[in-house]
Design an enzyme around this catalytic site. Structure first.
Site, PDB file in Angstrom:
ATOM      1  N   HIS A   1     -11.430  -3.594 -17.067  1.00 52.83           N
ATOM      2  CA  HIS A   1     -10.590  -2.881 -18.175  1.00 52.83           C
ATOM      3  C   HIS A   1     -10.744  -3.615 -19.436  1.00 52.83           C
ATOM      4  O   HIS A   1      -9.813  -3.744 -20.095  1.00 52.83           O
ATOM      5  CB  HIS A   1      -9.375  -2.990 -17.468  1.00 52.83           C
ATOM      6  CG  HIS A   1      -8.759  -1.919 -16.405  1.00 52.83           C
ATOM      7  ND1 HIS A   1      -7.753  -2.079 -15.659  1.00 52.83           N
ATOM      8  CD2 HIS A   1      -9.610  -1.092 -15.720  1.00 52.83           C
ATOM      9  CE1 HIS A   1      -7.808  -1.144 -14.825  1.00 52.83           C
ATOM     10  NE2 HIS A   1      -8.750  -0.665 -14.869  1.00 52.83           N
TER      11      HIS A   1
ATOM     12  N   HIS B   1      -3.807   1.188 -15.751  1.00 50.81           N
ATOM     13  CA  HIS B   1      -5.129   1.618 -15.613  1.00 50.81           C
ATOM     14  C   HIS B   1      -5.557   2.357 -17.108  1.00 50.81           C
ATOM     15  O   HIS B   1      -4.814   3.384 -17.401  1.00 50.81           O
ATOM     16  CB  HIS B   1      -5.526   2.367 -14.348  1.00 50.81           C
ATOM     17  CG  HIS B   1      -5.199   1.519 -13.168  1.00 50.81           C
ATOM     18  ND1 HIS B   1      -6.515   1.039 -12.632  1.00 50.81           N
ATOM     19  CD2 HIS B   1      -4.452   1.234 -12.592  1.00 50.81           C
ATOM     20  CE1 HIS B   1      -6.138   0.336 -11.501  1.00 50.81           C
ATOM     21  NE2 HIS B   1      -4.799   0.320 -11.550  1.00 50.81           N
TER      22      HIS B   1
END
Ligand code: FAD
Length: 575
Positions: free
Chosen positions: A511, A555
């Site tokens: 990420h 996320h």
């Protein structure tokens, strides 16, 4: 020539391509280094998400530099190199981030347009909730009022029941600190608690920015998408507004066949009438900026790159989420462990998916997950400020896998046995890293240094989370099912042992953000202004995950989609 040139047909780039070409008088060229996603069955099958990277032709196949917080280990750093970018290779978790995440972005950037109260409306344009493939009643598993039903991207709840689902949900009422959360998208609701995952999938097929935003815009004659086109650098053009340096030209070359340097490939230059929009992601965007002379002037000089805009923030402030699989052996043979041990079962599941788009392969690997905080009275807060975006925003995440699931490639999957894995993700990290080019050859990978686990808070939170994961799994609901921790996880008992285990095993959940951070227009910090224009430049904007100054505590594909929706509105409104 084109009005706009978008570099990167990824998660964000294709949103902008779609929105800008809604106006038939506007022409857009998208340059993408990767391949087409057409007909790629493994990309389409949700369950196979974790098999798409690393070390595949649709991955950039980066490796991190030795990690000082992780015993100097190196590990892969996947990024999608395909239409849809990382949305075509990711694990399909779909959320919006906490309202605190967005409100912090508004306050750091000085632009209230980034606050959740304004961003919220883009959920309707972006999201299209569709029924799960098994047609089950989803009442109580999500809150329809929090969602969009007419947007571009199909999103759905799990479509295949896993044997651990009822145990996880039952445990939420048995262990304090992990309440059932009826909707895990975030936004107006806290992310804290455990609940049902929403995935970027519809009808048993992965949804990406390519299958949705691009597919819906592809028939427009004013949109051109070129694949296998690697952007080498931006080229300075005539000075723009208030003498700012304009960068409306882009040089690209055919993407070299893997293993060839490609440095000598022929170079094509294209120029945008209005703007160049960099959407090459948190690795590609700072790489292209630095290759174009936008970065730390003295570092670039060493690589024989003339400085165009001296900004030492380019490529800095990389922030990423950790990923650590904690395995428990279980007394059951209904886990998914057997599937990947038996190629005929894989074939059967694939066939069912091909025939009916149902079954295990039509579903994400994960059905349940949750978020939690380090306790407010924890000792760490005596010496460190709370890094969460707000009091209702999480510090860490737990993800339940119905099998042995190790993101660390050095941990091999046992040939026998059944497992429950509780994956740990640090979602409000304070460690910061960097992406730095190592030569003036655009085909050389940059040095990627996530620099994770290098602060006291990050280690404290990881150790604290491990202890809390053990506490959750000791719930009566798991009695008779869970036999106990497995492998290195089982050996780690004291805080010092848990810290050693964390440093030895943790890798990334892929990420990265922050390498071209947004900051107030009046500030010398950051790389882009709140309207995403590059500081000191004209005709150049950045729209991708690299602009988040703080990593969203979830996320990030959902936040990146919403960011790109607003960015498109900003660009459309610009003169
Ligand atoms: P990208 O989507 O990566 O797009 C960048 C594009 O630019 C790519 O297509 C790339 O090929 C192209 N490009 C780069 N350099 C050049 C160049 N020089 N010339 C031309 N083109 C170039 N997020 C979630 O929310 N849920 C998940 O479950 C999840 N799982 C993940 C699993 C994996 C394995 C990975 C890699 C990521 C995952 N993520 C997940 C993260 C998420 O997918 C990314 O954060 C997001 O997609 C990034 O979007 P972006 O637009 O910033 O960049």
């Amino acid at each position: 020539t084109y009005d706009y040139i978008i570099v990167g047909a990824g998660n964000a780039g294709l949103v902008v391509a779609n929105r800008l070409t809604e106006d038939p008088s506007v022409s857009v060229l998208v340059l993408e280094a990767g391949v087409s996603d057409q007909g790629m069955q493994n990309v389409q099958i949700p369950f196979l998400g974790p098999t798409l990277t690393p070390n595949t032709p649709i991955d950039w196949n980066y490796t991190v530099v030795p990690q000082r917080g992780m015993n100097n280990r190196v590990y892969p750093y996947p990024r999608g190199k395909i239409l849809g970018g990382s949305s075509s290779v990711n694990y399909l978790f779909h959320q919006f981030g906490s309202n605190d995440d967005w409100n912090r972005l508004a306050s750091v950037s000085g632009d209230s347009g980034w606050s959740w109260s304004n961003i919220k409306k883009y959920v309707q344009k972006h999201e299209r909730i569709v029924p799960p493939v098994d047609g089950h009643n989803t009442a109580g598993q999500f809150i329809p009022q929090e969602h969009g039903f007419k947007g571009e991207l199909p999103v759905s709840l799990p479509g295949f029941n896993q044997s651990i689902d009822p145990l996880v949900i039952k445990a939420t009422s048995q262990v304090p600190g992990f309440p059932f959360n009826e909707d895990m998208a975030g936004g107006d609701r806290s992310l804290l608690g455990v609940g049902w995952l929403q995935s970027s999938a519809g009808g048993g097929v992965r949804s990406t920015s390519s299958t949705s935003y691009l597919a819906n815009a592809n028939k427009r004659p004013n949109l051109t998408v070129l694949i296998n086109a690697t952007v080498r650098k931006l080229v300075q053009t005539a000075n723009g507004k208030r003498g700012a340096k304009a960068f409306r030209s882009v040089q690209f070359s055919p993407t070299p066949v893997t293993g060839k340097s490609g440095a000598g490939g022929h170079v094509i230059t294209v120029t945008a009438r209005k703007e160049v929009i960099l959407s090459a992601g948190s690795v590609g965007t700072p790489q292209i900026l630095q290759l174009s002379g936008i970065g730390n002037a003295s570092d670039l000089k060493k690589l024989s790159i003339p400085s165009t805009i001296n900004n030492a923030n380019v490529g800095k402030h990389l922030s990423d989420h950790t990923f650590l699989g904690n395995m428990f052996s279980v007394n059951s043979n209904s886990t998914f462990d057997h599937i990947f041990r038996d190629s005929s079962l894989v074939n059967d599941e694939r066939q069912q998916w091909v025939n009916t788009k149902t079954g295990i392969f039509a579903n994400n690997v994960i059905n349940n997950f949750g978020f939690a905080r380090v306790a407010n009275n924890a000792t760490i807060f005596k010496s460190h400020p709370d890094p969460a975006a707000g009091p209702q925003s999480p510090h860490w995440e737990l993800i339940f896998a119905n099998m042995f699931f190790s993101p660390n490639m050095n941990v091999s999957t046992p040939d026998t046995g059944n497992f429950l894995t509780v994956l740990l993700v640090l979602v409000s990290p304070t460690s910061r890293g960097s992406v730095t080019i190592t030569s003036n050859n655009p085909f050389d990978a940059p040095a990627i240094d996530p620099n994770m686990l290098t602060t006291d808070f990050d280690i404290f939170a990881m150790v604290d989370a491990i202890k809390n994961i053990k506490r959750f799994v000791s719930a009566p609901a798991f009695k008779g099912f869970v036999e106990g921790p497995f492998g290195a996880f089982a050996q780690a008992q004291t805080d010092a042992e848990i810290e050693a285990y964390v440093r030895a095993e943790t890798t990334t959940i892929f990420h990265p953000t922050g390498t071209a951070s947004m900051a107030k227009a009046s500030s010398n910090d950051g790389v882009v202004n709140p309207d995403l224009t590059v500081k000191g430049a004209d005709g150049l904007r950045i729209v991708d995950g690299s602009v988040f100054p703080f990593i969203p505590s979830c996320h990030p594909q959902g936040p990146i989609y919403l960011l790109a929706e607003r960015a498109s509105d900003i660009i459309k409104g610009a003169k």
